[in-house]
Design a protein around this motif. Structure first.
Motif, PDB file in Angstrom:
ATOM      1  N   THR A  56       0.841  -1.185   0.000  1.00  0.00           N
ATOM      2  CA  THR A  56       0.000   0.000   0.000  1.00  0.00           C
ATOM      3  C   THR A  56       0.879   1.239   0.000  1.00  0.00           C
ATOM      4  N   PHE A  57       0.511   2.204  -0.859  1.00  0.00           N
ATOM      5  CA  PHE A  57       1.269   3.439  -1.010  1.00  0.00           C
ATOM      6  C   PHE A  57       0.309   4.617  -1.055  1.00  0.00           C
ATOM      7  N   GLU A  58       0.711   5.730  -0.436  1.00  0.00           N
ATOM      8  CA  GLU A  58      -0.059   6.975  -0.487  1.00  0.00           C
ATOM      9  C   GLU A  58       0.724   8.015  -1.268  1.00  0.00           C
ATOM     10  N   LEU A  59       0.034   8.770  -2.106  1.00  0.00           N
ATOM     11  CA  LEU A  59       0.624   9.924  -2.773  1.00  0.00           C
ATOM     12  C   LEU A  59       0.199  11.158  -1.999  1.00  0.00           C
ATOM     13  N   GLN A  60       1.187  11.892  -1.471  1.00  0.00           N
ATOM     14  CA  GLN A  60       0.922  13.046  -0.618  1.00  0.00           C
ATOM     15  C   GLN A  60       1.575  14.300  -1.177  1.00  0.00           C
ATOM     16  N   ILE A  61       0.961  15.442  -0.868  1.00  0.00           N
ATOM     17  CA  ILE A  61       1.557  16.741  -1.163  1.00  0.00           C
ATOM     18  C   ILE A  61       2.056  17.293   0.161  1.00  0.00           C
ATOM     19  N   LYS A  62       3.318  17.750   0.155  1.00  0.00           N
ATOM     20  CA  LYS A  62       3.933  18.284   1.364  1.00  0.00           C
ATOM     21  C   LYS A  62       4.723  19.546   1.027  1.00  0.00           C
ATOM     22  N   SER A  63       5.138  20.254   2.079  1.00  0.00           N
ATOM     23  CA  SER A  63       5.997  21.419   1.923  1.00  0.00           C
ATOM     24  C   SER A  63       6.950  21.484   3.105  1.00  0.00           C
ATOM     25  N   GLU A  64       8.190  21.851   2.824  1.00  0.00           N
ATOM     26  CA  GLU A  64       9.152  22.027   3.915  1.00  0.00           C
ATOM     27  C   GLU A  64       8.755  23.195   4.805  1.00  0.00           C
ATOM     28  N   PHE A  65       7.979  24.136   4.254  1.00  0.00           N
ATOM     29  CA  PHE A  65       7.546  25.302   5.010  1.00  0.00           C
ATOM     30  C   PHE A  65       6.401  24.985   5.969  1.00  0.00           C
ATOM     31  N   LEU A  66       5.721  23.862   5.745  1.00  0.00           N
ATOM     32  CA  LEU A  66       4.623  23.408   6.608  1.00  0.00           C
ATOM     33  C   LEU A  66       4.890  21.960   7.008  1.00  0.00           C
ATOM     34  N   PRO A  67       5.879  21.751   7.872  1.00  0.00           N
ATOM     35  CA  PRO A  67       6.348  20.387   8.145  1.00  0.00           C
ATOM     36  C   PRO A  67       5.317  19.461   8.801  1.00  0.00           C
ATOM     37  N   ASN A  68       4.293  20.019   9.430  1.00  0.00           N
ATOM     38  CA  ASN A  68       3.309  19.178  10.113  1.00  0.00           C
ATOM     39  C   ASN A  68       2.048  18.955   9.290  1.00  0.00           C
ATOM     40  N   TYR A  69       2.088  19.333   8.023  1.00  0.00           N
ATOM     41  CA  TYR A  69       0.906  19.182   7.177  1.00  0.00           C
ATOM     42  C   TYR A  69       1.213  18.310   5.974  1.00  0.00           C
ATOM     43  N   GLN A  70       0.254  17.495   5.628  1.00  0.00           N
ATOM     44  CA  GLN A  70       0.326  16.717   4.392  1.00  0.00           C
ATOM     45  C   GLN A  70      -1.084  16.563   3.847  1.00  0.00           C
ATOM     46  N   PHE A  71      -1.199  16.519   2.546  1.00  0.00           N
ATOM     47  CA  PHE A  71      -2.493  16.284   1.912  1.00  0.00           C
ATOM     48  C   PHE A  71      -2.374  14.990   1.127  1.00  0.00           C
ATOM     49  N   THR A  72      -3.169  13.992   1.491  1.00  0.00           N
ATOM     50  CA  THR A  72      -3.145  12.711   0.805  1.00  0.00           C
ATOM     51  C   THR A  72      -4.126  12.753  -0.356  1.00  0.00           C
ATOM     52  N   ILE A  73      -3.596  12.650  -1.563  1.00  0.00           N
ATOM     53  CA  ILE A  73      -4.411  12.671  -2.776  1.00  0.00           C
ATOM     54  C   ILE A  73      -5.090  11.328  -2.988  1.00  0.00           C
ATOM     55  N   LEU A  74      -4.312  10.272  -2.845  1.00  0.00           N
ATOM     56  CA  LEU A  74      -4.822   8.934  -3.149  1.00  0.00           C
ATOM     57  C   LEU A  74      -3.955   7.903  -2.475  1.00  0.00           C
ATOM     58  N   ASP A  75      -4.460   6.706  -2.435  1.00  0.00           N
ATOM     59  CA  ASP A  75      -3.604   5.579  -2.093  1.00  0.00           C
ATOM     60  C   ASP A  75      -3.953   4.405  -2.992  1.00  0.00           C
ATOM     61  N   ILE A  76      -2.980   3.549  -3.147  1.00  0.00           N
ATOM     62  CA  ILE A  76      -3.159   2.340  -3.948  1.00  0.00           C
ATOM     63  C   ILE A  76      -2.757   1.142  -3.118  1.00  0.00           C
ATOM     64  N   SER A  77      -3.343   0.018  -3.449  1.00  0.00           N
ATOM     65  CA  SER A  77      -3.034  -1.222  -2.751  1.00  0.00           C
ATOM     66  C   SER A  77      -3.064  -2.355  -3.766  1.00  0.00           C
ATOM     67  N   HIS A  78      -2.046  -3.199  -3.722  1.00  0.00           N
ATOM     68  CA  HIS A  78      -1.994  -4.338  -4.640  1.00  0.00           C
ATOM     69  C   HIS A  78      -1.165  -5.464  -4.051  1.00  0.00           C
ATOM     70  N   ASN A  79      -1.331  -6.625  -4.632  1.00  0.00           N
ATOM     71  CA  ASN A  79      -0.580  -7.808  -4.255  1.00  0.00           C
ATOM     72  C   ASN A  79       0.798  -7.730  -4.910  1.00  0.00           C
ATOM     73  N   ILE A  80       1.565  -8.798  -4.848  1.00  0.00           N
ATOM     74  CA  ILE A  80       2.890  -8.821  -5.473  1.00  0.00           C
ATOM     75  C   ILE A  80       2.779  -8.589  -6.987  1.00  0.00           C
ATOM     76  N   ILE A  81       1.719  -9.065  -7.593  1.00  0.00           N
ATOM     77  CA  ILE A  81       1.410  -8.745  -8.986  1.00  0.00           C
ATOM     78  C   ILE A  81       0.552  -7.482  -8.923  1.00  0.00           C
ATOM     79  N   PRO A  82       1.025  -6.360  -9.476  1.00  0.00           N
ATOM     80  CA  PRO A  82       0.389  -5.079  -9.180  1.00  0.00           C
ATOM     81  C   PRO A  82      -1.001  -4.826  -9.772  1.00  0.00           C
ATOM     82  N   TYR A  83      -1.362  -5.550 -10.806  1.00  0.00           N
ATOM     83  CA  TYR A  83      -2.697  -5.339 -11.382  1.00  0.00           C
ATOM     84  C   TYR A  83      -3.480  -6.633 -11.336  1.00  0.00           C
ATOM     85  N   PRO A  84      -4.742  -6.527 -10.929  1.00  0.00           N
ATOM     86  CA  PRO A  84      -5.459  -5.301 -10.618  1.00  0.00           C
ATOM     87  C   PRO A  84      -5.011  -4.713  -9.276  1.00  0.00           C
TER      88      PRO A  84
END
Length: 140
Positions: A56-84
């Protein structure tokens, strides 16, 4: 004895969903001149030996100027074979794309081309652009 493994072809030509997310995270850094950056966070992979052996992986937006904030756009989850894979999108993005009422929604992606198309829709959505603009301007 000779190898019975057969021919694997070009092993380096395999593109993982995580590598696609990593690539887009780098683009965000370039597009915002380093004021924002994308990060792909690995979620809960301490023990992949049980029945829930998903990556499982999350794609996040971050900034060094706001170290305690993150915005999670999406996450994906897959087995060893990534699709589906299962894709989960932040609520406002989900709603904007017309997938139903606002909540984190999951849906299945069957192959790489489909993932790229969905990723483009998500990353170019007004909801993501508004978050990027807001965070960018908060870092001035």
């Amino acid at each position: 004895m000779t190898s019975l493994w057969g021919d694997f072809g070009n092993l380096d030509s395999y593109v993982t969903p995580k590598s696609l997310l990593d690539e887009q995270a780098k683009h965000l850094t370039i597009l915002t001149k380093g004021r924002l950056y994308g990060e792909v966070e690995v979620i809960n992979q301490e023990d992949l030996s049980d029945n829930n052996n998903n990556f499982t992986f999350e794609l996040q937006i971050k900034s060094e100027f706001l170290p305690n904030y993150q915005f999670t756009i999406l996450d994906i989850s897959h087995n060893i074979i990534p699709y589906p894979l299962e894709l989960r999108i932040e609520g406002n993005i989900w709603e904007e794309l017309g997938y139903g009422p606002s909540n984190y929604g999951y849906y299945q992606i069957d192959h790489e081309d489909e993932f790229k198309k969905e990723l483009e829709k998500i990353l170019s959505s007004n909801a993501v652009k508004n978050v990027v603009k807001a965070l960018y301007n908060m870092t001035k």
